[in-house]
Design a protein around this motif. Structure first.
Motif, short mmCIF file in Angstrom:
data_model
loop_
_atom_site.label_atom_id
_atom_site.label_comp_id
_atom_site.label_asym_id
_atom_site.label_seq_id
_atom_site.Cartn_x
_atom_site.Cartn_y
_atom_site.Cartn_z
N SER A 22 -18.05 83.99 -78.34
CA SER A 22 -17.91 82.54 -78.49
C SER A 22 -19.07 81.80 -77.84
CB SER A 22 -16.58 82.08 -77.87
OG SER A 22 -15.48 82.57 -78.62
N LEU A 23 -19.55 82.30 -76.72
CA LEU A 23 -20.68 81.66 -76.05
C LEU A 23 -21.93 81.69 -76.93
CD1 LEU A 23 -20.84 80.30 -73.30
CD2 LEU A 23 -21.92 82.37 -72.41
N GLY A 30 -25.86 74.19 -79.27
CA GLY A 30 -26.23 73.44 -78.08
C GLY A 30 -25.03 72.97 -77.29
N LEU A 31 -23.97 73.76 -77.26
CA LEU A 31 -22.73 73.39 -76.57
C LEU A 31 -22.44 74.30 -75.39
CD1 LEU A 31 -20.40 72.62 -79.63
CD2 LEU A 31 -21.36 70.97 -78.02
N LEU A 32 -23.47 74.79 -74.73
CA LEU A 32 -23.26 75.65 -73.57
C LEU A 32 -22.57 74.88 -72.45
CD1 LEU A 32 -26.68 77.52 -73.53
CD2 LEU A 32 -24.45 78.51 -74.04
N PRO A 33 -21.73 75.55 -71.67
CA PRO A 33 -21.00 74.86 -70.59
C PRO A 33 -21.94 74.32 -69.53
CG PRO A 33 -20.70 77.25 -70.45
CD PRO A 33 -21.38 76.98 -71.75
N LYS A 34 -21.47 73.29 -68.84
CA LYS A 34 -22.27 72.68 -67.77
C LYS A 34 -22.57 73.72 -66.70
CE LYS A 34 -21.21 68.53 -66.75
NZ LYS A 34 -20.53 67.31 -66.23
N GLY A 35 -23.80 73.75 -66.25
CA GLY A 35 -24.22 74.71 -65.23
C GLY A 35 -24.85 75.96 -65.80
N ALA A 36 -24.74 76.15 -67.12
CA ALA A 36 -25.36 77.33 -67.74
C ALA A 36 -26.88 77.20 -67.67
CB ALA A 36 -24.92 77.46 -69.19
N VAL A 37 -27.55 78.32 -67.45
CA VAL A 37 -29.01 78.35 -67.41
C VAL A 37 -29.49 79.11 -68.63
CG1 VAL A 37 -31.04 78.98 -66.07
CG2 VAL A 37 -28.93 78.33 -64.89
N PRO A 38 -29.76 78.40 -69.72
CA PRO A 38 -30.10 79.09 -70.97
C PRO A 38 -31.53 79.61 -70.99
CG PRO A 38 -30.20 76.72 -71.30
CD PRO A 38 -29.71 76.95 -69.90
N SER A 39 -31.74 80.64 -71.78
CA SER A 39 -33.09 81.15 -72.03
C SER A 39 -33.12 81.62 -73.48
CB SER A 39 -33.44 82.30 -71.08
OG SER A 39 -32.55 83.39 -71.27
N GLY A 40 -34.31 81.87 -73.99
CA GLY A 40 -34.42 82.29 -75.38
C GLY A 40 -34.56 81.10 -76.30
N ARG A 41 -34.45 81.35 -77.60
CA ARG A 41 -34.66 80.29 -78.59
C ARG A 41 -33.64 80.38 -79.70
NH1 ARG A 41 -40.41 80.26 -81.03
NH2 ARG A 41 -39.89 82.45 -81.47
N VAL A 42 -33.29 79.23 -80.26
CA VAL A 42 -32.48 79.14 -81.47
C VAL A 42 -33.35 78.45 -82.52
CG1 VAL A 42 -30.47 78.12 -82.56
CG2 VAL A 42 -30.28 79.04 -80.25
N LEU A 44 -33.79 77.18 -86.54
CA LEU A 44 -33.17 76.83 -87.80
C LEU A 44 -34.28 76.57 -88.81
CD1 LEU A 44 -30.57 76.18 -89.39
CD2 LEU A 44 -30.89 73.80 -88.70
N LYS A 45 -34.41 77.48 -89.78
CA LYS A 45 -35.51 77.42 -90.74
C LYS A 45 -36.87 77.32 -90.04
CE LYS A 45 -33.28 75.69 -94.91
NZ LYS A 45 -33.28 74.65 -95.95
N GLY A 46 -37.00 78.07 -88.94
CA GLY A 46 -38.25 78.12 -88.20
C GLY A 46 -38.45 77.01 -87.21
N VAL A 47 -37.53 76.04 -87.15
CA VAL A 47 -37.65 74.92 -86.23
C VAL A 47 -36.77 75.18 -85.01
CG1 VAL A 47 -37.34 72.43 -85.90
CG2 VAL A 47 -38.10 73.31 -88.12
N GLU A 48 -37.36 75.15 -83.82
CA GLU A 48 -36.62 75.44 -82.60
C GLU A 48 -35.63 74.32 -82.28
OE1 GLU A 48 -37.38 76.95 -78.00
OE2 GLU A 48 -39.05 76.75 -79.42
N GLN A 49 -34.40 74.72 -81.91
CA GLN A 49 -33.35 73.77 -81.56
C GLN A 49 -33.14 73.76 -80.05
OE1 GLN A 49 -31.85 71.96 -84.18
NE2 GLN A 49 -33.52 73.02 -85.25
N PRO A 50 -33.02 72.57 -79.44
CA PRO A 50 -32.81 72.52 -77.98
C PRO A 50 -31.47 73.12 -77.59
CG PRO A 50 -32.57 70.33 -78.97
CD PRO A 50 -33.09 71.24 -80.05
N LEU A 51 -31.47 73.96 -76.57
CA LEU A 51 -30.25 74.64 -76.15
C LEU A 51 -29.30 73.72 -75.40
CD1 LEU A 51 -31.76 78.05 -74.99
CD2 LEU A 51 -30.55 77.57 -77.10
N ASP A 52 -29.80 72.56 -74.94
CA ASP A 52 -28.91 71.64 -74.23
C ASP A 52 -28.22 70.66 -75.18
OD1 ASP A 52 -30.97 69.98 -74.98
OD2 ASP A 52 -31.50 69.35 -72.95
N GLY A 53 -28.47 70.80 -76.48
CA GLY A 53 -27.80 69.96 -77.45
C GLY A 53 -28.49 68.66 -77.75
#
Length: 302
Positions: A22-23, A30-42, A44-53
């Motif tokens: 689910s995570l 971009g719906l990671l819980p508060k306090g999460a420290v994301p890394s990596g990339r998402v 969409l059709k080659g365009v990077e999406q911000p992990l913080d939403g």
């Protein structure tokens, strides 16, 4: 972890509770819980999406269907009101929101597309006035009103009985064929995966440990964890025989963990597993596994 979904493709993500299924879906939106420290990339059709939403394609090109529509909808507003809020926020004509009449017509169209027998009644209804199956169809319609390119389904049939669950899965495949979106299906049910998924990604401790075409992975699993999941299925045993359980539990803290994260539970672990962190390597065409013993498993089958 690398995970891809093509247009019109259904990719199943499976694993035990706590493996990060689910995570993973929430990270895509971009719906990671508060306090999460994301890394990596998402991408969409080659365009990077911000992990913080912030500024993500959530609602515009990516939508999600949650596992329990009874809690996903707000009980004090009608379905129409809640779906209008989504349409007003994400649908534009010449940069302006749709008018009230056009917004309602757009919503009624998708309520009809998901097979609700009386879209107008569903539009006026409060969540408690619909059955579980009808409410899940309405949830799918709300995910589709923005005409997404990727639909994330988080255990979409868990709260439904078997007959209704089968109807929902058939509906999803029909809508996929009609509208052309890709599907990321999060589930613990390998029977569902076998029935509807083109490819499968087996998650363990937040990482893909095996991936490939569904039939290839389920018929010839190359990772001990995948073999353990399949070995626990009642259908693989004769009546009265004990099920094969995977000993132990998913590690709760991966910080500082060296070597293979599955080694403490693995019946095939060797000394090298404590120091080598395996990566996905090909075991067959389009089929990969992250295990230093994968070649031994393949030899054992031949």
């Amino acid at each position: 972890m690398t995970l891809t979904v093509a247009a019109r493709e259904v990719v199943g993500v499976v694993g035990e509770t706590g493996c990060g299924k689910s995570l993973t879906g929430l990270a895509v939106l971009g719906l990671l819980p508060k306090g999460a420290v994301p890394s990596g990339r998402v991408l969409l059709k080659g365009v990077e999406q911000p992990l913080d939403g912030s500024g993500s394609a959530r609602g515009d090109a990516v939508s999600i269907v949650f596992q329990n529509p009874g809690t996903a909808f707000n009980p004090v507003f009608t379905l129409g009101r809640q779906m209008r809020d989504v349409v007003d926020r994400h649908r534009r004509v010449d940069g302006r929101p749709l008018g009230r009449a056009a917004s309602k017509a757009h919503i009624l169209h998708y309520l009809e597309q998901v097979g609700l027998p009386d879209p107008e009644r569903a539009y006026r209804s409060y969540p408690h006035e619909l059955s579980g199956g009808m409410l899940q169809r309405a949830m799918i319609a709300m995910a589709l009103v923005c005409e997404p390119e990727l639909l994330v389904l988080d255990e979409p049939t868990t709260a439904l009985d078997v007959t209704i669950a089968k109807q929902i899965l058939e509906l999803i495949l029909s809508l996929r064929d009609r509208f052309g979106f890709g599907v990321l299906l999060i589930t613990h049910n390998l029977g569902v995966v076998r029935e509807v998924c083109d490819r499968i990604a087996v998650l363990y401790a937040g990482r893909v440990v095996e991936t490939g075409p569904t039939d290839a992975v389920l018929q010839a699993p190359a990772h001990p964890y995948t073999r353990g999941l399949l070995g626990a299925l009642p259908a693989r045993h004769r009546p009265g025989d004990p099920l094969e359980a995977i000993r132990g539990a998913v590690p709760g803290n991966l910080l500082g963990l060296e070597g293979c994260s599955f080694r403490e539970r693995c019946p095939m672990a060797v000394e090298m597993c404590a120091s080598v962190d395996p990566v996905l390597d090909p075991v067959a065409p389009l089929h990969e596994a992250a295990c230093i013993r994968a070649a031994d498993i393949e030899r054992g089958r031949s």
